[in-house]
Design a protein around this motif. Structure first.
Motif, short mmCIF file in Angstrom:
data_model
loop_
_atom_site.label_atom_id
_atom_site.label_comp_id
_atom_site.label_asym_id
_atom_site.label_seq_id
_atom_site.Cartn_x
_atom_site.Cartn_y
_atom_site.Cartn_z
N SER A 98 1.10 -1.21 -0.06
CA SER A 98 0.24 0.05 -0.16
C SER A 98 0.93 1.24 -0.01
N GLU A 99 2.01 1.19 0.77
CA GLU A 99 2.71 2.52 0.93
C GLU A 99 3.38 2.71 -0.31
N GLU A 100 3.80 1.80 -1.10
CA GLU A 100 4.66 1.75 -2.23
C GLU A 100 3.87 2.09 -3.52
N TYR A 101 2.60 1.92 -3.53
CA TYR A 101 1.86 2.19 -4.61
C TYR A 101 0.48 2.83 -4.72
N LYS A 102 0.26 3.17 -3.31
CA LYS A 102 -1.08 4.11 -3.35
C LYS A 102 -0.97 5.39 -3.81
N HIS A 103 0.35 6.07 -4.09
CA HIS A 103 0.22 7.32 -4.79
C HIS A 103 0.06 7.08 -6.38
N ARG A 104 0.09 5.82 -6.89
CA ARG A 104 -0.27 5.61 -8.36
C ARG A 104 -1.60 5.13 -8.66
N PHE A 105 -1.87 4.18 -7.39
CA PHE A 105 -3.32 3.44 -7.63
C PHE A 105 -4.09 3.67 -6.31
N LYS A 106 -5.20 4.50 -6.37
CA LYS A 106 -5.91 4.69 -5.08
C LYS A 106 -6.58 3.45 -4.69
N TRP A 107 -6.66 2.47 -5.51
CA TRP A 107 -7.47 1.33 -5.00
C TRP A 107 -6.37 0.33 -4.29
N MET A 108 -5.26 0.62 -4.58
CA MET A 108 -4.20 -0.35 -3.94
C MET A 108 -4.30 -0.75 -2.54
N PRO A 109 -4.77 0.37 -1.37
CA PRO A 109 -4.85 -0.07 -0.17
C PRO A 109 -5.94 -1.02 0.11
N TYR A 110 -7.02 -0.86 -0.64
CA TYR A 110 -8.22 -1.74 -0.56
C TYR A 110 -7.63 -3.23 -0.98
N ALA A 111 -7.05 -3.29 -2.09
CA ALA A 111 -6.61 -4.58 -2.66
C ALA A 111 -5.60 -5.37 -1.70
N ALA A 112 -4.62 -4.55 -1.19
CA ALA A 112 -3.53 -4.99 -0.49
C ALA A 112 -4.24 -5.52 0.84
N TYR A 113 -4.88 -4.88 1.61
CA TYR A 113 -5.85 -5.15 2.89
C TYR A 113 -6.77 -6.18 2.58
N GLY A 114 -7.35 -6.25 1.46
CA GLY A 114 -8.30 -7.33 1.31
C GLY A 114 -7.80 -8.61 1.37
N ILE A 115 -6.47 -8.51 0.56
CA ILE A 115 -5.62 -9.79 0.73
C ILE A 115 -5.38 -10.23 2.08
N ALA A 116 -4.95 -9.26 2.80
CA ALA A 116 -4.42 -9.56 4.42
C ALA A 116 -5.61 -10.02 5.06
N GLY A 117 -6.86 -9.34 5.11
CA GLY A 117 -8.14 -9.70 5.67
C GLY A 117 -8.53 -11.26 5.32
N THR A 118 -8.47 -11.64 3.78
CA THR A 118 -8.59 -13.01 3.48
C THR A 118 -7.69 -14.09 4.18
N VAL A 119 -6.66 -13.70 4.35
CA VAL A 119 -5.50 -14.49 5.19
C VAL A 119 -6.34 -14.75 6.47
N GLY A 120 -6.69 -13.66 7.42
CA GLY A 120 -7.10 -13.69 8.45
C GLY A 120 -8.20 -14.67 8.66
N ILE A 121 -9.01 -14.45 7.48
CA ILE A 121 -10.57 -15.43 7.76
C ILE A 121 -9.88 -16.89 7.52
N LEU A 122 -9.07 -17.16 6.61
CA LEU A 122 -8.63 -18.51 6.30
C LEU A 122 -8.13 -19.22 7.48
N ARG A 123 -7.31 -18.44 8.23
CA ARG A 123 -6.80 -18.86 9.71
C ARG A 123 -7.77 -19.27 10.67
N MET A 124 -8.83 -18.74 10.69
CA MET A 124 -10.16 -19.13 11.27
C MET A 124 -10.47 -20.39 10.98
N ALA A 125 -10.68 -20.23 9.41
CA ALA A 125 -11.66 -21.11 8.86
C ALA A 125 -10.98 -22.74 8.93
N ASN A 126 -9.32 -22.45 8.82
CA ASN A 126 -8.55 -23.66 8.99
C ASN A 126 -8.54 -24.15 10.38
#
Length: 227
Positions: A164-192
């Motif tokens: 997010s820090e490296e590319y939010k200046h070029r892509f406004k949507w990058m933080p949403y994509a980056a943290y969306g991936i991270a949130g998915t990891v958290g959900i999968l840790r509970m699902a597992n």
């Protein structure tokens, strides 16, 4: 529980004592203006809230919220299992370097960017390791006492913060994509059935803070022109 709160508070002390400074960017090789990210107390609100909520929900009582979530998982996803989270936790880093390799320049040059990443990962590894050791919380699957906090989630949020820090200046949507991936990891840790919701919340906050600490303290000593 008192020792756990004390441990987490000690880990958070450095984040409240940082003073951000600007760096002269005219001596840098890259054309992008490099400046140490400005530290502001309000940037701590979300991660501290995540950590605080995670601690509040980390009750081992049978009817606690975290155990209720785990019971729901066992009722509806008893046979679920995947290793995707093992790889997904690092994917934001691969994306960041992949974009740079394709010619989509990041905010920071290669040397400084890599130094920031390594420091952030080290901060995260040490912080998570210390809390895991002293929290001594049993995983929901009963495999060991390294449940709290979630290391995978912490890694994912540290990596997401880097991307997010490296590319939010070029892509406004990058933080949403980056943290969306991270949130998915958290959900999968509970699902597992490897972590409780409290583990995931604290891991998310710690991963975010670890990488932000690296950005806040970086000196940008590499990449300067020689006179």
């Amino acid at each position: 529980m008192r020792n756990l709160r004390l441990c987490v508070c000690m880990l958070l002390i450095p984040f409240f004592t940082i003073k951000a400074q600007s760096v002269n960017s005219t001596h840098l090789k890259d054309t992008i203006q490099l400046q140490r990210e400005q530290f502001k107390i309000k940037k701590l609100y979300v991660p501290v809230a995540l950590i605080g909520l995670g601690i509040a929900l980390n009750s081992n009582k049978p009817e606690s919220f975290k155990n209720e979530i785990a019971e729901e998982r066992n009722e509806h996803l008893f046979h679920f299992g995947t290793h995707i989270d093992d790889y997904l936790q690092h994917s934001p880093i691969a994306i960041a370097y992949g974009l740079d390799a394709l010619g989509v320049k990041s905010k920071t040059d290669l040397a400084n960017r890599t130094a920031i990443l390594l420091k952030g990962e080290l901060f995260n590894l040490v912080a998570v390791g210390i809390v895991k050791k002293y929290a001594h919380q049993l995983r929901p699957d009963g495999s060991n006492y390294l449940s709290f906090p979630s290391g995978h989630t912490a890694n994912a949020f540290a990596a997401a913060t880097f991307l997010s820090e490296e590319y939010k200046h070029r892509f406004k949507w990058m933080p949403y994509a980056a943290y969306g991936i991270a949130g998915t990891v958290g959900i999968l840790r509970m699902a597992n059935n490897r972590h409780y919701i409290s583990d995931v919340l604290v891991g998310a906050g710690m991963g975010f803070l670890s990488m932000k600490l690296s950005y806040w303290t970086h000196q940008y000593k590499w990449g300067k022109r020689k006179h």
